[in-house]
Structures are given as structure tokens and as C-alpha cells.
Scaffold this motif. Sequence first.
Motif, short mmCIF file in Angstrom:
data_model
loop_
_atom_site.label_atom_id
_atom_site.label_comp_id
_atom_site.label_asym_id
_atom_site.label_seq_id
_atom_site.Cartn_x
_atom_site.Cartn_y
_atom_site.Cartn_z
N MET A 177 0.58 -1.22 0.07
CA MET A 177 -0.03 -0.06 -0.11
C MET A 177 1.03 1.23 0.08
N GLU A 178 0.55 2.20 -0.82
CA GLU A 178 1.58 3.33 -1.02
C GLU A 178 0.89 4.33 -0.10
N GLY A 179 1.90 5.26 0.47
CA GLY A 179 1.59 6.32 1.46
C GLY A 179 3.03 6.97 2.03
N TRP A 180 2.62 7.73 2.79
CA TRP A 180 3.90 8.33 3.53
C TRP A 180 3.81 8.48 4.93
N ILE A 181 5.13 8.66 5.60
CA ILE A 181 5.22 8.89 7.08
C ILE A 181 5.85 10.19 7.28
N ALA A 182 5.56 10.97 8.39
CA ALA A 182 5.85 12.13 8.68
C ALA A 182 6.36 12.31 10.35
N VAL A 183 7.28 13.06 10.72
CA VAL A 183 7.52 13.47 12.08
C VAL A 183 7.67 14.56 12.31
N THR A 184 6.74 15.22 13.49
CA THR A 184 6.43 16.78 13.70
C THR A 184 7.59 17.07 14.50
N ILE A 185 7.67 18.34 14.95
CA ILE A 185 8.52 19.21 15.89
C ILE A 185 8.06 18.78 17.21
N SER A 186 6.70 18.56 17.40
CA SER A 186 6.21 18.17 18.84
C SER A 186 6.12 16.84 19.26
N GLY A 187 6.68 15.84 18.33
CA GLY A 187 6.72 14.50 18.72
C GLY A 187 5.71 13.76 18.33
N LEU A 188 4.86 14.24 17.30
CA LEU A 188 3.85 13.42 16.85
C LEU A 188 4.38 12.62 15.34
N VAL A 189 3.82 11.46 15.10
CA VAL A 189 4.23 10.68 13.97
C VAL A 189 2.78 10.71 13.11
N THR A 190 2.69 11.13 11.62
CA THR A 190 1.52 11.00 11.08
C THR A 190 1.76 10.24 9.81
N VAL A 191 0.61 9.12 9.52
CA VAL A 191 0.91 8.23 8.38
C VAL A 191 -0.45 8.66 7.50
N SER A 192 0.00 8.68 6.30
CA SER A 192 -1.21 8.91 5.03
C SER A 192 -0.92 7.84 4.20
N LEU A 193 -2.05 7.23 3.97
CA LEU A 193 -2.29 6.05 3.04
C LEU A 193 -3.07 6.38 1.83
N LEU A 194 -2.61 5.99 0.72
CA LEU A 194 -3.38 6.42 -0.63
C LEU A 194 -4.10 5.22 -1.08
N LYS A 195 -5.18 5.12 -1.03
CA LYS A 195 -6.22 4.33 -1.36
C LYS A 195 -6.37 3.99 -2.80
N PRO A 196 -6.55 2.80 -3.41
CA PRO A 196 -6.61 2.77 -4.99
C PRO A 196 -7.53 3.50 -5.48
N ASN A 197 -8.98 4.08 -4.83
CA ASN A 197 -9.75 4.85 -5.41
C ASN A 197 -9.63 6.42 -5.01
N GLY A 198 -8.33 6.48 -4.70
CA GLY A 198 -7.82 8.10 -4.62
C GLY A 198 -8.01 8.77 -3.52
N GLN A 199 -8.73 7.99 -2.41
CA GLN A 199 -8.67 8.66 -1.24
C GLN A 199 -7.52 8.65 -0.32
N VAL A 200 -7.39 9.47 0.60
CA VAL A 200 -6.32 9.49 1.64
C VAL A 200 -6.78 9.05 2.90
N LEU A 201 -6.24 8.09 3.49
CA LEU A 201 -6.57 7.78 4.96
C LEU A 201 -5.27 8.32 5.83
N THR A 202 -5.39 9.05 6.96
CA THR A 202 -4.58 9.90 7.55
C THR A 202 -4.63 9.36 9.07
N ALA A 203 -3.79 9.22 9.82
CA ALA A 203 -3.74 9.06 11.10
C ALA A 203 -2.54 9.71 11.72
N THR A 204 -2.72 10.16 12.98
CA THR A 204 -1.60 10.84 13.79
C THR A 204 -1.48 10.16 15.17
N GLU A 205 -0.40 10.24 15.80
CA GLU A 205 -0.21 9.52 16.88
C GLU A 205 1.27 10.08 17.68
N SER A 206 1.33 10.05 19.02
CA SER A 206 2.25 10.37 19.75
C SER A 206 3.32 9.53 19.57
#
Length: 830
Positions: free
Chosen positions: A165-194
Motif C-alpha cells: 500500500m502506498e503512502g507516507w510517514i512524517a514526524v513533527t517537531i512536537s513528537g507526533l508521527v503522522t501516516v497517510s495512506l493512498l487508497k486505490p480509489n484515490g482517497q487518503v487515509l490519515t492518522a496521527t499518534e504521539s
Amino acid sequence: MDLAYVCEWEKKPKSNHCPSIPLVCAWSCRNLIAFTTDLRNEEEKDLTHMVHIIDTEHPWDVYSVNSGHTEIITCLEWDQSGSRLLSADADGHIKCWSMTDHLANSWENTVGSVVEGDPVVALSWLHNGVKLALHVEKSGASNFGEKFSRVKFSPSLTLFGGKPMEGWIAVTISGLVTVSLLKPNGQVLTATESLCRLRCRVALADVAFTGGGNIVVATSDGSSTSPVQFYKVCVSVVNEKCKIDTEILPSLFMRCTTDPARKDKYPAITHLKFLARDMSEQVLLCASNQNNSIVECWSLRKEGLPVNNIFQQISPVVGDKQPMILKWRILSATNDLDRVSAVALPKLPISLTNTDLKVANDTKFFPGLGLALAFHDGSVHIVHRLSLQMMAVFYGSSSQRPVDEPALKRPRTTGPLVHFKAMQLSWTSLALAGVDSHGKLSMLRISPSMGHVLDMNMSLRHLLFLLEYCMVTGYDWWDILLHVQPSMVQNLVEKLHEEYMRQNAALQQVLSTRIVAMKASLCKLSSSTIARVCDYHAKLFLIAISCTLKSLLRPHVLNTPDKSPGDRLTEICSKITDVDIDKVMINLKTEEFVLEMTTLQSLQQLIQWVGDFVLYLLASLPNQGSPVRPGHSFLRDGASLGMFRELMVVIRIWGLLKPSCLPVYTATSDTQDSMSLLFRLLTKLWLCCREENHITEPDDALIDECCLLPSQLLIPNIDWLPINDGIISKLQNKQLVRLQFGKAPGLVGHTVSSQFDAFVRAPGQPKIDHLRRLHLGAYPTEECKSCTRCGCVTMLKSPNKVTAVKQWEQRWIKNCLCGGLWRKMPLSYS
């Protein structure tokens, strides 16, 4: 190391490019470079955050786009295919850029994600599970399977059926990790966690992947007295929602902070990098003060946990039952260095079968083993990625130095030429791109011998090994061509062919077009082999036409044998050596060749090229002693002549159904059966060289008949590909080339077009669509695109609606027939 070219911005009165802070750049596997600058408007006194994308072969043809980011861009990341780019800013916005119509100089923002108001400090695409290891110590092996092996590596996340599954992961300055997933239909699933329960400031971070499909994040708050923390991140999809689980891993303190002599000398950690995206066990750290830096390389090891003797007596620990613990151990550290301004890590996935620091003698100078450190004094050092020992150095000065003086002992000069704020190594580590404090882009060559004296055979072996790696992976090999001198071309082409012929038939079929394109790009670098470039491109075109025309053939009944009509055609044409085309035809099932009339007519331009090329080859047979003449290599190529012979038979049958689809010849006699004549002569020539190991010279009778061809038929002018306008041929003399963004250079350098003028269209003559074989006129009105590598030109939009033509054009939507990317051309191209 030496400078190949420098490209800078034109000074404008009202606006000017200035480097952003921090400045970031990224280098894709297709040799596209993306970097950032800020565009300062003197009138309005505002900053526009720009993203620039260049192809290394045409660095002046820069595609600059207003990123739309409201804050400074902090990260740029290419995906594994080199066709999409992520950008992230200091406001938490992440944007995904894709090519418009698969053009390297046209991009658009498609999707994205956001963590509002939280600056992104690290960014990466999720791993797709593909990892190919290079075994440098086996570079002399004959089998590609021994040199390059597929490593068992799990994707970060899989869809149903195991597809990554395609997508990306990012880390922010406040200690959060966010993941975005590209679904086959073009939608983006995003979640954020400490990352952990107790959130803290993250000044630096990096992301790596494990073979088991997990993600490892390294973070630092910027202070060398604080620990460098590591976290395991697991991503999953539960009930159509993205879920993130985190776990704390062992941390480390930099060695320089535990040394009493250096305890307070380096207060800040300025660089934190995993040595590779898929190598989470090794990390590079750099701590700095105002003037100096120190670099340390750490490795995560599994060690046995000592058990007290009392417990040993109660329950003895034997073998695998001994408890194990993960612990960071320092591999190496540098002495005090000048202040480090940028770090570039190698991308080659080299597999070392020896221990980490003990590498075989013949591979210790291999390019992919070095990482680059740029310093504030303008110098760049290449150091071993594990031992951190010096391998090569660049001082950034044009002052003359004694030729016999070792590079590592040269005195440092005052007045640095460049001061890189961001830099990236190419995918083979043979080139280094750096953006300096003026926003200027510099391209450096990195010698295959890494600054050490190696014999020519070893350097050629390194280049050959990396060419094979690019052939297997499909990566672009432009950076390897930087090091190929004209005297090496013939040797490299021959050795590449030898290695290719040692592979099994299935692998040869997969790589058949890629090796031809590679040979063409090599031959372009020498004046003695320039004519063969045309031959190789014509061969690529012939292979494509043969595959397309054969694919149109359909079996007459469904319950046919395993062989397709195309395979049977090849088999019959190779068995029946009759020179009469009609006698070959009667052995075929002509009902398999029946097509619709509109389809046949739409293919006429391709059919015409086959007929013209056969006539040109036969007419040039009497001049076969001239290797500088295009078409020369075809006269000894039994496989290609056999393909032409098969196509002549197919065209003859189709001509019975639709006479207007036949190639048009201008003959001196109305009763002349041109196709029968050409097929007879072609078959005689094919019989001389159909067996590669028993090639015979054509007899005098055949040459005499070919000498008569110009008096019987009008010999056509073949529209060869233009001499490419790229930079690579201008870099042969190793002189620094100065360029300007937005202005094509009028370079007076190494050029080989003088002896090639007879085969190039003069200005004012009609241009041609090289893929559709259509004339565009002297001043085309249709929008066109050209290949970034071979210069092939074709129209952007199809003028034809027939299915067969669409099938032909669909083959070249993403890439040219040589594998190069497309770039949009100005409307009235020259």
C-alpha cells in the motif's frame, strides 16, 4: 572529485532567488533533482517558497513551481519510481506532486495531508518491499543472480493479496508521527499518534524500515547532552481506518558527550541520519559548535545478557536460551573537523559479506561505500560510511595544484568556491549535486576509484558493474556516463554485451531493449561510434514494430496449439530460406492475418518505415566498409534482418487485403515488383549472417544487384534521431561548464555532429514525429514532447482514433522507446 557543471540564477531587478533556511534537495532514481529556494520580491517584500525540478542532462530547463506552502519547506522526498515528489513545510502541510501527462518538466499537486501548525522535521514514503542487494565482492561473477540478489523485505503495509500500500510517514517537531495512506480509489487515509506518552520537542528526526515491515524513527531534541531516542512504529488498517502503534527502542548518548575532554565542546546535534532507508541498525550523528564538528557512526547489535553465577547453578544457560538484549555500539568516530554544513548518504544497497569494517581490498574504494560531508570552508569530503576514513576530497578552488601531489595531502586554499547548504549523492554514488548559499546548483563527479589510484581494468569493472545494476533495476544511468571517456566506449559496449549473453534466455528477453538503449547512450560519447547510435535506436524501433504488428495477429480458431501466430511466423520464416516471398507466404495460415481495413490503413506509416529501411540497408551494402555510416551494424545482424524478413511477409499478406497499406516505392519501371526484389536480396543477405558464429561475406552477385538498386528504385532519406542537445557530450574534456537556469547553452565544446551532417535535417526542413513517422512541417503547430535522453520527438496528443494506433501510442505514454522521460518542448522547436 571535480566540478562537471555549475548552474546559477539570472539576476533580475525586481525579484531574485535566495536559498531557503533550511534548504533541502532530493535526487530521484530517474536522475531528476528537486530543490527549494525562496523567491524574494523586492517591491512587495514578500517570499514565495519555490520548488525547482531539473533533469541532470538538461539542468537549464528548470521547472519552477510556486509550492503554495505558506511556511518554509523543510523536506523533499522522491518515491521509489522517481515519478512523484513529497514536500512538507513548517506549518505541517504535506503535498504530493505528480507529473502532468508524464512530462518531466510539468508537475501538479494532486493529494496531501496536514498536521495543522506542527512543523514537519522528517518525511519518507512507505517501503514497497522491494530491495535488491549488490554483492560487490562478486562483481566478477557471470550470473546477474549472484551479483544482485532480491532481499526478503516486507512492505510497510499490504493490501489484499500482498500488494504494497502506498503512502507516507512524517514526524513533527512536537513528537507526533503522522501516516497517510493512498487508497486505490484515490482517497487518503490519515492518522496521527504521539511517538511516546511524554511528548517532547523533536529538532531532528529520520525514518528507516525493517525487513519485517516495521518502521523505525530516530529523534533528537538538538542537544548533545540529551539522548537520541528510537521508536518502532507499526501501521495497520482496521475497519477502513489507519492505526498507528509505537514502541520505545534502546536509545544512545553520543560518545563525545561522555568523553570528559569533549563534554561541553559540541553542545548541539546538527545532523541525524540512518545510513540507509532500509538499514535501521546503523545511524550517523554529527555534533557541532560554532566552528567545529565531530561525526560518529553507531550500530545496533544483539548481545547476550550476562547471567549471575547463582542463577547459572540453579538453571544453566546453554545455546539459544541465553537472554539477548539490543544495544547501540559505536563503530567509528572522526577527530575534530571543520563545521559540517550538509551530509549526503549513498543509496546503493551494498551487501558486505565480510564484517562491517573489514572489506575486501578490491572493493574498499567502491563508490557506494562512501558518504559525503560538506563543510563551511567550501570543501567536500567523501568518507567510508562505516569506518569514516577519508576516501576523497574536493576543495572548491580552481587554483592549480601539482599533478603528482596526492589529493588527500593537498593544502587547503583560502576563498572557497562553494559552501553547500544541501547536497545529494546520485543513485550510483558517482555524482554529487550540491546547492550552495547563493542558490546555485553544482554537479560534481566522484571518481569510481574514490580518489585512489586504481588500474583502468578496475575502474572499468566498477562502471560495468553499475551499468548492469541500472539495467537490472531500471534506474537511469546518466551519472555513470559522466565518467566514460571516448577511449572506454568500445570496451564497455563489448563487455556489457558479453555479460548480457551469459544470462539465461528469460532474463535476456526482459533486458533486451534496455541493453540496446544503454549501448546507444554509450556510443554517443565517442566520435568513432556516433553512427551506431542511430543503428541502436532503429533497432529499438524495429523491435517495437515487430512486437506490435505480431500482437495484432489472432488465431483463426480458439483451440489452437500453445504457439501464437507470431511465434509460428518466426518459426516458419527461419525454417524456409526461399528467396521468393510468395513461396514463404503459402506456408502460413493466411486467415490468421485478417484485419479490419481501417486498422491496416492506420498502420501504413509504420509499414512504410519498414519498407524504406530495408531499401536503405540494401542500397548501402556496397559501402559496407564504412562503419561511420548509419545502418552499418544491421548488415551483420542476423536477428534484425530476420525480423525485417518476417515483417515483409506480413506486409505482403496484408497488401492482398488492402493494397493502399503497402509501402510506396518510386520505381523506374511500372512492372517492377519492388517487394519481391527487396525480399529476395534481403533473404540472401540474411543467409550470410543468420548464424552469429558463422558469418560469411555477401557474394559479388548480391553486391552487384544492390549496386543496381539506385537505378531501379528511389532510395529514401532516413529520418535519423537528432543529435541530442543534452550536456553529457559537452563534459568529455573535463572542463567546468557554466550554465544559467532558463537559458539553453550555446556551448562550443566536444561535438561530433560535423561528420554526421549528411544524416541530420537542415534548418527549415520538415520535422518528423519519430514514433508515429508523421511529418510535422518545418514549423510544427502541434505541441510536442522530446525524450530527455535520446532526443526522440513526438506529438503530445494523438491525431488518430484507431484502436491499433492507440495501442502503439500507449506504449510510449510514460517513457520513450529508449526508456528516457519526456519533457514538453516549446511550440516552434528548432
